[in-house]
Design an enzyme around this catalytic site. Sequence first.
Site, mmCIF file in Angstrom:
data_model
loop_
_atom_site.group_PDB
_atom_site.id
_atom_site.type_symbol
_atom_site.label_atom_id
_atom_site.label_comp_id
_atom_site.label_asym_id
_atom_site.label_seq_id
_atom_site.Cartn_x
_atom_site.Cartn_y
_atom_site.Cartn_z
ATOM 1 N N LYS A 154 44.215 35.441 37.602
ATOM 2 C CA LYS A 154 45.030 34.772 38.401
ATOM 3 C C LYS A 154 46.005 33.633 37.729
ATOM 4 C CE LYS A 154 45.399 33.755 43.770
ATOM 5 N NZ LYS A 154 46.309 34.471 43.971
ATOM 6 N N GLU A 208 48.842 47.513 44.408
ATOM 7 C CA GLU A 208 48.851 46.177 45.247
ATOM 8 C C GLU A 208 50.161 45.536 45.518
ATOM 9 O OE1 GLU A 208 46.796 42.881 43.663
ATOM 10 O OE2 GLU A 208 47.502 43.222 41.671
ATOM 11 N N LEU A 264 44.650 42.127 41.281
ATOM 12 C CA LEU A 264 43.761 41.143 41.257
ATOM 13 C C LEU A 264 42.656 41.431 42.105
ATOM 14 C CD1 LEU A 264 44.156 37.839 40.954
ATOM 15 C CD2 LEU A 264 44.403 37.578 43.215
HETATM 16 N N1 PDD Z 1 48.092 35.882 46.035
HETATM 17 N N2 PDD Z 1 46.930 40.361 44.652
HETATM 18 C C1 PDD Z 1 47.833 39.461 44.221
HETATM 19 C C2 PDD Z 1 48.787 39.724 43.144
HETATM 20 C C3 PDD Z 1 47.790 38.358 44.645
HETATM 21 O O1 PDD Z 1 48.738 37.519 44.324
HETATM 22 C C4 PDD Z 1 47.130 37.929 45.582
HETATM 23 C C5 PDD Z 1 46.960 36.448 46.381
HETATM 24 C C6 PDD Z 1 46.087 38.706 46.078
HETATM 25 C C7 PDD Z 1 45.268 38.595 47.487
HETATM 26 O O2 PDD Z 1 44.050 37.954 46.824
HETATM 27 P P1 PDD Z 1 43.254 37.043 48.194
HETATM 28 O O3 PDD Z 1 42.775 38.014 48.988
HETATM 29 O O4 PDD Z 1 42.072 36.430 47.232
HETATM 30 O O5 PDD Z 1 44.116 35.912 48.594
HETATM 31 C C8 PDD Z 1 46.173 40.294 45.909
HETATM 32 C C9 PDD Z 1 48.090 34.380 46.496
HETATM 33 C C10 PDD Z 1 47.896 34.055 47.896
HETATM 34 C C11 PDD Z 1 49.283 33.799 46.303
HETATM 35 O O6 PDD Z 1 49.820 34.263 45.006
HETATM 36 O O7 PDD Z 1 49.974 32.947 46.826
#
Ligand code: PDD
Length: 284
Positions: free
Chosen positions: A148, A180, A204
């Site tokens: 991330k 995604e 991710l």
């Molecule tokens: N983003 N895929 C990507 C590319 C992401 O950036 C995110 C989350 C997710 C979902 O992950 P999770 O369920 O753990 O939030 C999938 C965050 C919220 C952001 O960039 O603001």
Amino acid sequence: MGIVYLRGEYLPADEAKVPVNDRGFLFADGVYEVTPAYRGRLFRWDQHLARMRRGLAGIAIDFDAASLREVKEELLARNGLTDVPVAYVYVQVSRGVAPRSHAFPDPPVAPTVYGFANQYHRPSMDRWQQGFDAVTVPDQRWARCDIKAIALLPNVLAQQAAAAAGVTDAIFVRDGMALEGSHANLFAVFDGVLTTSPKSNYILHGVTRDFVIELAQGLGIPVEERAFTLAELQAADEVFLSGTTTEVRPSVEVDGKKIGDGRVGPVARALFEEFLATVGGSSA
Ligand code: PDD
């Protein structure tokens, strides 16, 4: 103006300043996490912590992320967010401040930790029932999408493509596979089977994704973790996205074409209802 956390201090956002030599600023050299909080309680903190630890290890930043729990809770409290239905807390850790040079500072410098918290405004159930729309974009990200990283330029450009098209979401397609969203994971339903890309370096590993899979299993909905093509996505019965700032968001139109009958499907609906029941939320 909210209260943010920067380098050990809580202060008003407009007073928080980062040195120009911060490697987050110069190189996007850092990782971040966004954790939801339902009525002030962090949701699945352990999973968010584990992912942040993997990310920090993946880019060799030596920082004990366990300390961030207290920062996140304090940010919720100081911003009056302990009683709101949903808030989210952002924290990023960059490699720290050092004169610009690509290799890591030697000796290492203290990482820069920055965090803020915001309320999340869930769409009304009426709005949700109408469904949302998306465009697909070529996936131009690096090959470590499982980290991330704060380097989000391809995600920014993808989301801007969605904004320019007047739609809600952008979906990345790499080598013909729909993987995604720009900031959410992607699910499709084929003949009653809930399908999502397997955990690999190309997506991710979303905490909400895991949660949705568990909810589906609890509801007896068959789940398959396999990659699917853009053509399959277009022919899916249902498509939806999942994420901390997305929850469960159905896409009823992708690239201007209807998904299924163009209405929110029963699987997305059942999962969102279960999602809300579990987090103690209300969709109003
Ligand atoms: N983003 N895929 C990507 C590319 C992401 O950036 C995110 C989350 C997710 C979902 O992950 P999770 O369920 O753990 O939030 C999938 C965050 C919220 C952001 O960039 O603001």
